[in-house]
Design a protein around this motif. Sequence first.
Motif, PDB file in Angstrom:
ATOM      1  N   GLN A 186       0.844  -1.189   0.000  1.00  0.00           N
ATOM      2  CA  GLN A 186       0.000   0.000   0.000  1.00  0.00           C
ATOM      3  C   GLN A 186       0.881   1.241   0.000  1.00  0.00           C
ATOM      4  O   GLN A 186       1.744   1.402   0.843  1.00  0.00           O
ATOM      5  CB  GLN A 186      -0.906  -0.004   1.225  1.00  0.00           C
ATOM      6  CG  GLN A 186      -1.846   1.177   1.280  1.00  0.00           C
ATOM      7  CD  GLN A 186      -2.720   1.140   2.515  1.00  0.00           C
ATOM      8  OE1 GLN A 186      -2.602   0.221   3.336  1.00  0.00           O
ATOM      9  NE2 GLN A 186      -3.577   2.112   2.651  1.00  0.00           N
ATOM     10  N   VAL A 187       0.644   2.122  -0.975  1.00  0.00           N
ATOM     11  CA  VAL A 187       1.413   3.351  -1.059  1.00  0.00           C
ATOM     12  C   VAL A 187       0.821   4.370  -0.093  1.00  0.00           C
ATOM     13  O   VAL A 187      -0.384   4.613  -0.106  1.00  0.00           O
ATOM     14  CB  VAL A 187       1.382   3.907  -2.487  1.00  0.00           C
ATOM     15  CG1 VAL A 187       2.221   5.171  -2.570  1.00  0.00           C
ATOM     16  CG2 VAL A 187       1.889   2.848  -3.476  1.00  0.00           C
ATOM     17  N   GLN A 188       1.658   4.935   0.733  1.00  0.00           N
ATOM     18  CA  GLN A 188       1.145   5.942   1.651  1.00  0.00           C
ATOM     19  C   GLN A 188       2.219   6.920   2.078  1.00  0.00           C
ATOM     20  O   GLN A 188       3.409   6.645   2.030  1.00  0.00           O
ATOM     21  CB  GLN A 188       0.505   5.292   2.873  1.00  0.00           C
ATOM     22  CG  GLN A 188       1.437   4.453   3.722  1.00  0.00           C
ATOM     23  CD  GLN A 188       0.700   3.909   4.956  1.00  0.00           C
ATOM     24  OE1 GLN A 188      -0.460   4.234   5.216  1.00  0.00           O
ATOM     25  NE2 GLN A 188       1.381   3.082   5.723  1.00  0.00           N
ATOM     26  N   LEU A 189       1.737   8.085   2.494  1.00  0.00           N
ATOM     27  CA  LEU A 189       2.568   9.137   3.064  1.00  0.00           C
ATOM     28  C   LEU A 189       2.035   9.417   4.464  1.00  0.00           C
ATOM     29  O   LEU A 189       0.819   9.597   4.639  1.00  0.00           O
ATOM     30  CB  LEU A 189       2.485  10.406   2.217  1.00  0.00           C
ATOM     31  CG  LEU A 189       2.860  10.293   0.741  1.00  0.00           C
ATOM     32  CD1 LEU A 189       2.616  11.622   0.035  1.00  0.00           C
ATOM     33  CD2 LEU A 189       4.306   9.867   0.579  1.00  0.00           C
ATOM     34  N   VAL A 190       2.907   9.466   5.431  1.00  0.00           N
ATOM     35  CA  VAL A 190       2.506   9.694   6.810  1.00  0.00           C
ATOM     36  C   VAL A 190       3.297  10.856   7.377  1.00  0.00           C
ATOM     37  O   VAL A 190       4.523  10.777   7.505  1.00  0.00           O
ATOM     38  CB  VAL A 190       2.710   8.438   7.668  1.00  0.00           C
ATOM     39  CG1 VAL A 190       2.295   8.716   9.115  1.00  0.00           C
ATOM     40  CG2 VAL A 190       1.922   7.261   7.110  1.00  0.00           C
ATOM     41  N   ALA A 197       7.439   8.058   3.506  1.00  0.00           N
ATOM     42  CA  ALA A 197       6.810   7.505   2.310  1.00  0.00           C
ATOM     43  C   ALA A 197       7.071   6.007   2.238  1.00  0.00           C
ATOM     44  O   ALA A 197       8.174   5.550   2.559  1.00  0.00           O
ATOM     45  CB  ALA A 197       7.372   8.196   1.079  1.00  0.00           C
ATOM     46  N   SER A 198       6.078   5.267   1.808  1.00  0.00           N
ATOM     47  CA  SER A 198       6.248   3.820   1.715  1.00  0.00           C
ATOM     48  C   SER A 198       5.397   3.251   0.589  1.00  0.00           C
ATOM     49  O   SER A 198       4.470   3.904   0.102  1.00  0.00           O
ATOM     50  CB  SER A 198       5.857   3.155   3.036  1.00  0.00           C
ATOM     51  OG  SER A 198       4.494   3.407   3.331  1.00  0.00           O
ATOM     52  N   GLY A 199       5.733   2.046   0.179  1.00  0.00           N
ATOM     53  CA  GLY A 199       4.910   1.325  -0.783  1.00  0.00           C
ATOM     54  C   GLY A 199       5.346   1.427  -2.223  1.00  0.00           C
ATOM     55  O   GLY A 199       4.809   0.714  -3.084  1.00  0.00           O
ATOM     56  N   ALA A 218       2.918  13.715  -3.109  1.00  0.00           N
ATOM     57  CA  ALA A 218       3.871  13.216  -4.100  1.00  0.00           C
ATOM     58  C   ALA A 218       3.226  13.249  -5.472  1.00  0.00           C
ATOM     59  O   ALA A 218       2.045  12.935  -5.622  1.00  0.00           O
ATOM     60  CB  ALA A 218       4.296  11.792  -3.761  1.00  0.00           C
ATOM     61  N   GLY A 219       4.022  13.615  -6.471  1.00  0.00           N
ATOM     62  CA  GLY A 219       3.497  13.663  -7.818  1.00  0.00           C
ATOM     63  C   GLY A 219       4.598  13.474  -8.845  1.00  0.00           C
ATOM     64  O   GLY A 219       5.751  13.827  -8.594  1.00  0.00           O
ATOM     65  N   ASN A 227      -0.626  13.246  -6.920  1.00  0.00           N
ATOM     66  CA  ASN A 227      -1.641  12.196  -6.904  1.00  0.00           C
ATOM     67  C   ASN A 227      -1.608  11.336  -5.638  1.00  0.00           C
ATOM     68  O   ASN A 227      -2.356  10.360  -5.540  1.00  0.00           O
ATOM     69  CB  ASN A 227      -1.506  11.308  -8.139  1.00  0.00           C
ATOM     70  CG  ASN A 227      -0.119  10.713  -8.292  1.00  0.00           C
ATOM     71  OD1 ASN A 227       0.687  10.764  -7.372  1.00  0.00           O
ATOM     72  ND2 ASN A 227       0.165  10.149  -9.444  1.00  0.00           N
ATOM     73  N   LEU A 228      -0.759  11.696  -4.707  1.00  0.00           N
ATOM     74  CA  LEU A 228      -0.708  10.952  -3.450  1.00  0.00           C
ATOM     75  C   LEU A 228      -0.567  11.953  -2.319  1.00  0.00           C
ATOM     76  O   LEU A 228       0.301  12.831  -2.377  1.00  0.00           O
ATOM     77  CB  LEU A 228       0.472   9.978  -3.458  1.00  0.00           C
ATOM     78  CG  LEU A 228       0.640   9.098  -2.224  1.00  0.00           C
ATOM     79  CD1 LEU A 228      -0.563   8.170  -2.085  1.00  0.00           C
ATOM     80  CD2 LEU A 228       1.930   8.296  -2.316  1.00  0.00           C
ATOM     81  N   TRP A 229      -1.413  11.821  -1.301  1.00  0.00           N
ATOM     82  CA  TRP A 229      -1.453  12.783  -0.199  1.00  0.00           C
ATOM     83  C   TRP A 229      -1.437  12.072   1.145  1.00  0.00           C
ATOM     84  O   TRP A 229      -2.004  10.983   1.287  1.00  0.00           O
ATOM     85  CB  TRP A 229      -2.717  13.645  -0.285  1.00  0.00           C
ATOM     86  CG  TRP A 229      -2.722  14.574  -1.449  1.00  0.00           C
ATOM     87  CD1 TRP A 229      -3.057  14.286  -2.741  1.00  0.00           C
ATOM     88  CD2 TRP A 229      -2.344  15.957  -1.428  1.00  0.00           C
ATOM     89  NE1 TRP A 229      -2.909  15.396  -3.527  1.00  0.00           N
ATOM     90  CE2 TRP A 229      -2.480  16.446  -2.756  1.00  0.00           C
ATOM     91  CE3 TRP A 229      -1.907  16.835  -0.434  1.00  0.00           C
ATOM     92  CZ2 TRP A 229      -2.200  17.762  -3.107  1.00  0.00           C
ATOM     93  CZ3 TRP A 229      -1.633  18.148  -0.783  1.00  0.00           C
ATOM     94  CH2 TRP A 229      -1.775  18.601  -2.105  1.00  0.00           C
ATOM     95  N   GLY A 230      -0.807  12.724   2.104  1.00  0.00           N
ATOM     96  CA  GLY A 230      -0.872  12.240   3.475  1.00  0.00           C
ATOM     97  C   GLY A 230      -2.128  12.756   4.161  1.00  0.00           C
ATOM     98  O   GLY A 230      -2.918  13.486   3.571  1.00  0.00           O
ATOM     99  N   GLN A 231      -2.263  12.390   5.432  1.00  0.00           N
ATOM    100  CA  GLN A 231      -3.467  12.754   6.181  1.00  0.00           C
ATOM    101  C   GLN A 231      -3.364  14.130   6.825  1.00  0.00           C
ATOM    102  O   GLN A 231      -4.368  14.686   7.285  1.00  0.00           O
ATOM    103  CB  GLN A 231      -3.752  11.707   7.259  1.00  0.00           C
ATOM    104  CG  GLN A 231      -2.964  11.865   8.555  1.00  0.00           C
ATOM    105  CD  GLN A 231      -1.484  11.525   8.413  1.00  0.00           C
ATOM    106  OE1 GLN A 231      -1.041  10.990   7.404  1.00  0.00           O
ATOM    107  NE2 GLN A 231      -0.703  11.826   9.454  1.00  0.00           N
TER     108      GLN A 231
END
Length: 127
Positions: A1-5, A24-26, A98-99, A115-119
């Motif tokens: 699972q791709v995620q940013l924390v 960042a992971s995944g 991240a983009g 296209n990828l965002w943390g919480q």
Amino acid sequence: QVQLVESGGGLVQAGGSLRLSCAASGRTFSGYSMGWFRQAPGKEREFVAAITWNSGITYYSDSGKGRFTISRDKAKNTVYLQMNSLRPEDTAVYYCAAGPLITTYYVAREARRYNLWGQGTQVTVSS
């Protein structure tokens, strides 16, 4: 699972400092850029800073230039935002993103390019 924390937010007095982290992971982020945005209550999401993952080229908003520093640690797959001389107007939720193919300042500052965002992590600066 791709995620940013994100982590590192908190309450600080005006003039103080905080360092935000984005783990960042995944996936590999080669060819990507990592950005920090913020959103205060009742306001639109605002670009703060970005860095290209491969070459480390940085971009800053006018509000962050000279006070904030973005960096990345490839070995840890982590992006940092060092914030100094904080002001009450810096109070906001800070988001890591991240983009791909972000290679200019004008592209880096557009949230839709990511296209990828943390919480998000809350930063509150008291006067």
